[in-house]
Scaffold this motif. Structure first.
Motif, PDB file in Angstrom:
ATOM      1  N   ILE A  21     -13.782  13.043  17.246  1.00  0.00           N
ATOM      2  CA  ILE A  21     -13.725  14.470  17.479  1.00  0.00           C
ATOM      3  C   ILE A  21     -13.155  15.124  16.248  1.00  0.00           C
ATOM      4  O   ILE A  21     -12.284  14.627  15.644  1.00  0.00           O
ATOM      5  CB  ILE A  21     -12.866  14.641  18.693  1.00  0.00           C
ATOM      6  N   SER A  22     -13.743  16.206  15.950  1.00  0.00           N
ATOM      7  CA  SER A  22     -13.360  16.882  14.722  1.00  0.00           C
ATOM      8  C   SER A  22     -11.916  17.344  14.769  1.00  0.00           C
ATOM      9  O   SER A  22     -11.352  17.557  15.830  1.00  0.00           O
ATOM     10  CB  SER A  22     -14.271  18.084  14.476  1.00  0.00           C
ATOM     11  N   CYS A  23     -11.334  17.499  13.578  1.00  0.00           N
ATOM     12  CA  CYS A  23      -9.931  17.900  13.515  1.00  0.00           C
ATOM     13  C   CYS A  23      -9.792  19.296  12.945  1.00  0.00           C
ATOM     14  O   CYS A  23     -10.483  19.663  12.008  1.00  0.00           O
ATOM     15  CB  CYS A  23      -9.131  16.906  12.672  1.00  0.00           C
ATOM     16  N   ASN A  24      -8.896  20.060  13.541  1.00  0.00           N
ATOM     17  CA  ASN A  24      -8.590  21.395  13.046  1.00  0.00           C
ATOM     18  C   ASN A  24      -7.350  21.316  12.184  1.00  0.00           C
ATOM     19  O   ASN A  24      -6.358  20.729  12.570  1.00  0.00           O
ATOM     20  CB  ASN A  24      -8.320  22.353  14.209  1.00  0.00           C
ATOM     21  N   SER A  25      -7.398  21.918  11.005  1.00  0.00           N
ATOM     22  CA  SER A  25      -6.250  21.821  10.111  1.00  0.00           C
ATOM     23  C   SER A  25      -5.291  22.987  10.282  1.00  0.00           C
ATOM     24  O   SER A  25      -4.098  22.857  10.074  1.00  0.00           O
ATOM     25  CB  SER A  25      -6.708  21.742   8.662  1.00  0.00           C
ATOM     26  N   THR A  50      -4.360  12.182  10.317  1.00  0.00           N
ATOM     27  CA  THR A  50      -3.511  11.029  10.609  1.00  0.00           C
ATOM     28  C   THR A  50      -2.944  11.112  12.019  1.00  0.00           C
ATOM     29  O   THR A  50      -3.154  12.082  12.750  1.00  0.00           O
ATOM     30  CB  THR A  50      -2.355  10.943   9.602  1.00  0.00           C
ATOM     31  N   GLU A  51      -2.185  10.083  12.385  1.00  0.00           N
ATOM     32  CA  GLU A  51      -1.583  10.028  13.715  1.00  0.00           C
ATOM     33  C   GLU A  51      -0.502  11.083  13.913  1.00  0.00           C
ATOM     34  O   GLU A  51      -0.084  11.347  15.044  1.00  0.00           O
ATOM     35  CB  GLU A  51      -1.015   8.630  13.987  1.00  0.00           C
ATOM     36  N   THR A  52      -0.053  11.711  12.832  1.00  0.00           N
ATOM     37  CA  THR A  52       0.943  12.778  12.939  1.00  0.00           C
ATOM     38  C   THR A  52       0.302  14.167  12.911  1.00  0.00           C
ATOM     39  O   THR A  52       0.992  15.174  13.021  1.00  0.00           O
ATOM     40  CB  THR A  52       1.965  12.691  11.789  1.00  0.00           C
ATOM     41  N   VAL A  69      -2.539   9.681  20.307  1.00  0.00           N
ATOM     42  CA  VAL A  69      -3.136   9.525  21.630  1.00  0.00           C
ATOM     43  C   VAL A  69      -4.526  10.158  21.667  1.00  0.00           C
ATOM     44  O   VAL A  69      -5.488   9.559  22.164  1.00  0.00           O
ATOM     45  CB  VAL A  69      -2.239  10.140  22.716  1.00  0.00           C
ATOM     46  N   LEU A  70      -4.651  11.384  21.138  1.00  0.00           N
ATOM     47  CA  LEU A  70      -5.945  12.067  21.119  1.00  0.00           C
ATOM     48  C   LEU A  70      -6.991  11.259  20.343  1.00  0.00           C
ATOM     49  O   LEU A  70      -8.127  11.085  20.789  1.00  0.00           O
ATOM     50  CB  LEU A  70      -5.794  13.454  20.501  1.00  0.00           C
ATOM     51  N   ALA A 109       0.842  -1.202   0.000  1.00  0.00           N
ATOM     52  CA  ALA A 109       0.000   0.000   0.000  1.00  0.00           C
ATOM     53  C   ALA A 109       0.871   1.244   0.000  1.00  0.00           C
ATOM     54  O   ALA A 109       1.976   1.260   0.555  1.00  0.00           O
ATOM     55  CB  ALA A 109      -0.916   0.005   1.218  1.00  0.00           C
ATOM     56  N   GLU A 110       0.374   2.286  -0.637  1.00  0.00           N
ATOM     57  CA  GLU A 110       1.078   3.566  -0.628  1.00  0.00           C
ATOM     58  C   GLU A 110       1.214   4.087   0.799  1.00  0.00           C
ATOM     59  O   GLU A 110       2.229   4.657   1.191  1.00  0.00           O
ATOM     60  CB  GLU A 110       0.308   4.578  -1.471  1.00  0.00           C
ATOM     61  N   LYS A 111       0.182   3.842   1.604  1.00  0.00           N
ATOM     62  CA  LYS A 111       0.186   4.275   3.009  1.00  0.00           C
ATOM     63  C   LYS A 111      -0.841   3.450   3.763  1.00  0.00           C
ATOM     64  O   LYS A 111      -1.862   3.034   3.195  1.00  0.00           O
ATOM     65  CB  LYS A 111      -0.191   5.759   3.090  1.00  0.00           C
ATOM     66  N   SER A 112      -0.580   3.196   5.036  1.00  0.00           N
ATOM     67  CA  SER A 112      -1.563   2.526   5.880  1.00  0.00           C
ATOM     68  C   SER A 112      -1.606   3.209   7.238  1.00  0.00           C
ATOM     69  O   SER A 112      -0.596   3.750   7.711  1.00  0.00           O
ATOM     70  CB  SER A 112      -1.247   1.031   6.042  1.00  0.00           C
ATOM     71  N   PHE A 113      -2.777   3.197   7.857  1.00  0.00           N
ATOM     72  CA  PHE A 113      -2.990   3.862   9.139  1.00  0.00           C
ATOM     73  C   PHE A 113      -3.765   2.934  10.067  1.00  0.00           C
ATOM     74  O   PHE A 113      -4.618   2.174   9.623  1.00  0.00           O
ATOM     75  CB  PHE A 113      -3.791   5.155   8.962  1.00  0.00           C
ATOM     76  N   THR A 114      -3.484   3.018  11.364  1.00  0.00           N
ATOM     77  CA  THR A 114      -4.248   2.272  12.358  1.00  0.00           C
ATOM     78  C   THR A 114      -5.548   3.021  12.623  1.00  0.00           C
ATOM     79  O   THR A 114      -5.530   4.211  12.940  1.00  0.00           O
ATOM     80  CB  THR A 114      -3.453   2.115  13.664  1.00  0.00           C
ATOM     81  N   VAL A 115      -6.697   2.343  12.516  1.00  0.00           N
ATOM     82  CA  VAL A 115      -7.984   3.028  12.511  1.00  0.00           C
ATOM     83  C   VAL A 115      -8.273   3.805  13.793  1.00  0.00           C
ATOM     84  O   VAL A 115      -8.899   4.867  13.754  1.00  0.00           O
ATOM     85  CB  VAL A 115      -9.141   2.051  12.231  1.00  0.00           C
ATOM     86  N   TYR A 116      -7.807   3.299  14.963  1.00  0.00           N
ATOM     87  CA  TYR A 116      -8.125   4.019  16.197  1.00  0.00           C
ATOM     88  C   TYR A 116      -7.135   5.146  16.491  1.00  0.00           C
ATOM     89  O   TYR A 116      -7.266   5.835  17.504  1.00  0.00           O
ATOM     90  CB  TYR A 116      -8.214   3.052  17.392  1.00  0.00           C
ATOM     91  N   GLU A 117      -6.151   5.344  15.604  1.00  0.00           N
ATOM     92  CA  GLU A 117      -5.212   6.449  15.785  1.00  0.00           C
ATOM     93  C   GLU A 117      -5.373   7.529  14.714  1.00  0.00           C
ATOM     94  O   GLU A 117      -4.521   8.407  14.577  1.00  0.00           O
ATOM     95  CB  GLU A 117      -3.774   5.930  15.804  1.00  0.00           C
TER      96      GLU A 117
END
Length: 244
Positions: free
Chosen positions: A231-235, A76-78, A189-190, A45-53
């Motif tokens: 929870i919503s994310c602020n960019s 994303t987690e970052t 973590v959030l 995959a080009e990228k993968s992410f853990t769903v709960y992070e």
């Protein structure tokens, strides 16, 4: 799984989108340039992410980044924000339900997650436990310093970089106790905390529990793989606050 258009980073033009193939599978969200066909493809995959992070959010009118209307974002987690568009409103609902279900199933499976952190210059560990809540312990001795139930969290804030300040209510005195922890992976973590809270709330929803039971009950007429539909994310700036 399905095709979406991803907005290229720092692009201000509506046409600067690239087709991507997204797939929710088990604990991960995968992003491909072409659909996976073989088992080996899933490892490329080009990228993968853990769903709960990660955090998914359907974009409303005020959140849209250009003229495209059927859009959702993934933080994303970052803390990086990815923007995707689809053809129809129904596809947005499908992805929203898929993220919710995938996250719920993964929280239900792992039950707890521990992150390394710093408190008052000491190396600690914070465990988010689906059954008991928050547990902070000394990394060296494993001695528990404090623990609180999910219901005792009355609010929190972060600096958008590394620190989270939790506000817990003491069960006996009813006073508010502040705990500040520093993490190297703040957004992971959030998002994880939000995922556990969302799973807790889902368990109290009779309609969700019933749909989950129906979804996991095998039948003789079902064929293929059921697709899994934050929870919503602020960019700007990349700062996320959470309050209960």
């Amino acid at each position: 799984m399905g095709w979406v258009d991803e907005k290229e980073q720092d692009s201000v033009q509506d046409r600067m989108y690239s087709p991507k193939f997204l797939a929710l599978r088990g604990s991960s969200l995968f992003k491909f340039t072409a659909p996976p066909v073989t088992t080996w493809d899933w490892t490329r995959a080009e990228k993968s992410f853990t769903v709960y992070e990660i955090m998914s959010k359907i974009l409303k009118d005020n959140d849209l980044v250009d003229k495209r209307r059927h859009c959702f974002s993934v933080q994303t987690e970052t803390g990086e924000d990815l923007f995707f568009s689809v053809e129809l409103d129904g596809e947005l609902l499908t992805w929203e339900k898929a993220f919710q279900m995938a996250t719920f199933l993964e929280v239900e499976r792992i039950q707890c997650k521990t992150y390394a952190c710093i408190m008052e210059s000491h190396l600690m560990g914070l465990t988010i436990d689906f059954s008991t809540g928050f547990v902070c312990f000394d990394a060296a001795s494993k001695a528990v310093l404090w623990r609180y139930k999910f219901s005792q969290l009355k609010g929190s804030s972060d600096d958008g970089k590394s620190k989270i300040k939790f506000l817990f209510q003491n069960q006996d005195s009813k006073s508010i106790e502040a705990k500040e922890l520093e993490f190297s992976n703040l957004f992971a973590v959030l998002h994880c905390i939000h995922a556990f809270f969302a799973a807790k709330v889902a368990c109290l929803d009779p309609m969700f529990v019933e749909s989950q039971a129906n979804a996991t009950t095998p039948t003789t007429t079902t064929t293929g793989m059921a697709s899994l539909s934050g929870i919503s994310c602020n960019s700007q700036p990349p700062k996320l606050k959470y309050a209960t």
